[in-house]
Design an enzyme around this catalytic site. Structure first.
Site, PDB file in Angstrom:
ATOM      1  CG  LEU A  15      -2.102  -1.053   1.264  1.00  0.00           C
ATOM      2  CD1 LEU A  15      -3.025  -0.187   2.839  1.00  0.00           C
ATOM      3  CD2 LEU A  15      -2.679  -0.614   0.147  1.00  0.00           C
ATOM      4  CB  CYS A 381      28.313  -0.808  -9.093  1.00  0.00           C
ATOM      5  SG  CYS A 381      29.108  -1.352  -8.496  1.00  0.00           S
ATOM      6  CG  HIS A 515      25.855   1.392  -6.060  1.00  0.00           C
ATOM      7  ND1 HIS A 515      24.630   1.081  -7.041  1.00  0.00           N
ATOM      8  CD2 HIS A 515      26.230   0.766  -5.698  1.00  0.00           C
ATOM      9  CE1 HIS A 515      25.427  -0.292  -7.519  1.00  0.00           C
ATOM     10  NE2 HIS A 515      26.357  -0.958  -6.058  1.00  0.00           N
ATOM     11  CD  GLU A 517      22.460   3.287  -7.864  1.00  0.00           C
ATOM     12  OE1 GLU A 517      23.689   4.238  -8.218  1.00  0.00           O
ATOM     13  OE2 GLU A 517      22.248   2.091  -7.581  1.00  0.00           O
TER      14      GLU A 517
HETATM   15  N1  GLN Z   1      29.070  -8.102  -8.604  1.00  0.00           N
HETATM   16  C1  GLN Z   1      30.199  -6.596  -9.196  1.00  0.00           C
HETATM   17  C2  GLN Z   1      30.607  -6.515  -7.744  1.00  0.00           C
HETATM   18  O1  GLN Z   1      30.683  -7.514  -6.055  1.00  0.00           O
HETATM   19  C3  GLN Z   1      29.050  -5.700  -8.982  1.00  0.00           C
HETATM   20  C4  GLN Z   1      27.879  -5.090  -8.117  1.00  0.00           C
HETATM   21  C5  GLN Z   1      27.154  -4.211  -7.835  1.00  0.00           C
HETATM   22  O2  GLN Z   1      27.168  -3.935  -9.292  1.00  0.00           O
HETATM   23  N2  GLN Z   1      26.259  -3.809  -6.979  1.00  0.00           N
HETATM   24  O3  GLN Z   1      31.962  -6.463  -7.635  1.00  0.00           O
END
Ligand code: GLN
Length: 543
Positions: A15, A381, A515, A517
């Site tokens: 929800l 990544c 990351h 994001e």
């Molecule tokens: N699989 C890759 C690593 O462990 C990238 C991980 C990811 O993209 N978060 O380094």
């Protein structure tokens, strides 16, 4: 002393309890209060780090390295307050703590039980590590009536008693529309509240999700049957963008109801101008671009929640709408003609984070396609690791380059390091270790090289970004790649770990090991996403 708002959900899952809680926090913040948000998750995993994104959606990572529920991402995006380790706990972690104490003999021979030992541990967690916050919102995962959420509900019931006037309960329910009868139904809400009351919790506020406007008479009826003041029964209708939710709740009187429930009078009026501005930017864009996201978990978009929102934020910054084409990377593995076909109308390609071999070759092909066709490319990544492998294979003469994540290549240009430095502490990791908690997780610094695109985008020399990965690009291949047009534009301050790789001669080709994001917010779109969406816009003007 902080005031507590406990948020529970009833009738059905999904929800949007996380968003509802985040919106309440945002509204209180708009009135000048300091807020904090937490989540108690009833599952047995110690953290969601080992869970398949198909099961549970994205694993959100905090600055201090906690692998948490994706709702914490909503909390951060809505409030701008960075979450901490102490903001998400699971049944698994609670039991782990209690069992450890039991083994140490801390309970002095007592019989260790759900009540009081587990509930005490939950209460301790819920109230620990609070500074000068005015309000702490605590969301209980799951739906009322689930067996596994009972200890959490019992714990917040006790806290409600102990905190008295400083705690309230908000319950999110569904008022479904039955098309055959042409009616909205209140019975599921009544049952759900009864269920709560039977364990001793009387909600102060009911937030009623509905696809149709709920007439005043029906709201009054819900209030009467559920023992809640009519003014505290708030309709929560679907809106055009999630960033409109706080505005809509405010219009329906939710923040006033919260303050009333605490007996707080004379609170300042909220300043909602920033919410009005971003909602307007999302609802009335001045153009649009198409961005292809090439991934592996595309059927479940919750697996890429923060990424999707960051692209929206990039759109907010540029006042345009971003249409995302979710592409299953395996599509390209056996049939390269799919590349031209699928990317025909795309203005930019993004390869997000990922794990494991499946779909990897499709991501490598996507990176190559973007590079060769001057299409903006953003590798995050895994997406950076794939772009590096691609460059090594097709430009640097290392045809068999790969990553030790899925085999033994000649050479492994991406690999597992057995020894790392994390801060000052040395940490050992090996292939045969447990999967949980063996990654480089959390915030790490990255130094940006003068004269590079990322340096210009960030406008800073040293940045902090969040990581979650096991493997690293091997710095030994820096020279080979730089000779053929790549630039290692971001490195760990000691120079050992490549954090950003870009191609200066490409319109926009950037791979980042972290990351970004996870740190983008609607009010402060991440500079990389802002710039990437702008590059897509430039591309769209060319085609
Ligand atoms: N699989 C890759 C690593 O462990 C990238 C991980 C990811 O993209 N978060 O380094």
């Amino acid at each position: 002393m902080a005031r507590f708002i406990f948020v529970t959900g009833g009738v059905v899952s999904s929800l949007g309890k996380g968003l509802a809680g985040a919106s309440v926090a945002a509204l209180l913040q708009a009135r000048g209060y300091k807020v904090r948000m937490r989540k108690l998750d009833p599952y047995i995993n110690v953290d969601p780090g080992t869970m398949n994104p198909y099961e549970h959606g994205e694993c959100y990572v905090t600055d201090d390295g906690a692998e948490t529920d994706l709702d914490l991402g909503h909390y951060e995006r809505f409030t701008g307050v960075s979450s901490k380790q102490s903001d998400n706990v699971t049944t698994g972690r609670i039991y782990q703590t209690v069992i450890r104490k039991e083994r140490r003999g801390d309970y002095l021979g007592a019989t260790v039980q759900v009540i009081p030992h587990i509930t005490n541990a939950i209460k301790e967690f819920a109230t620990a590590d609070i500074e000068d916050e005015d309000f702490v919102l605590i969301e209980i995962g799951g739906t009322v009536g689930d067996i596994e959420s009972l200890p959490f509900l019992e714990a917040i019931r006790q806290l409600g008693n102990e905190l008295g006037q400083d705690a309230i309960f908000m319950h999110l329910t569904l008022v479904p529309y039955i098309a055959a009868a042409g009616e909205l139904k209140t019975k599921p809400t009544q049952h759900s509240v009864k269920e709560l009351q039977s364990i001793g919790i009387q909600p102060n506020i009911l937030l009623c999700r509905s696809e149709h406007p709920i007439p005043a008479g029906l709201l009054a009826k819900i209030g009467q049957f559920c023992n809640v003041p009519e003014k505290a029964v708030i309709p929560a209708l679907d809106v055009r963008t999630i960033y409109e939710v706080p505005l809509s709740y405010h219009k329906e009187g939710l923040d006033t109801a919260v303050l009333d429930a605490f007996g707080l009078t004379g609170a300042p009026q909220p300043d909602l101008s920033k919410w009005e501005d971003i909602a307007d930017r999302v609802i009335n864009p001045e153009g649009q671009v198409n961005i292809s996201v090439v991934g592996k978990y595309i059927e479940l978009q919750d697996a890429y929640k923060s990424l999707t929102e960051s692209l929206v934020h990039g759109g907010i910054a540029n006042r345009i709408k971003v249409n995302i084409d979710w592409v299953e990377s395996e599509l390209f593995e056996n049939d390269e003609s799919q590349l031209t076909d699928r990317f025909k109308n795309t203005h930019a390609i993004l390869v997000p984070g990922g794990f494991g071999e499946r779909g990897a070759e499709g991501k490598i092909k996507s990176a190559r396609y973007a590079r060769e066709n001057n299409i903006p490319y953003f590798g995050i990544c895994y997406g950076m690791q794939m772009a590096v492998i691609e460059g090594c294979r097709h430009l640097a003469g290392l045809e068999n380059a790969g990553t030790s994540e899925f085999g033994n290549f000649d050479p492994n240009v991406v690999g597992l390091m057995t020894e790392w430095t994390r801060g000052n502490a040395k940490e050992k990791r090996s292939e045969d270790g447990d999967l949980g908690g063996t990654m480089r997780v959390g915030s790490y610094p990255c130094a940006l090289l003068e004269g590079t695109k990322v340096r210009e985008i960030y406008g800073e020399e040293l940045i902090q970004e969040r990581h979650r990965h096991r493997y690293e690009v091997n710095i030994a291949y820096k020279d080979a790649l730089e000779k053929v047009g790549y630039k290692f534009s971001g490195l760990s301050p000691d120079g050992d770990l490549p954090e950003i790789v870009e191609i200066p001669d490409h319109p926009w080709f950037i791979g980042v090991q972290f990351h970004p994001e996870l740190k983008s917010r609607p009010f402060e779109p991440h500079p990389l996403f802002e710039s990437f969406v702008k590059a897509a816009m430039d591309k769209s003007r060319l085609v």
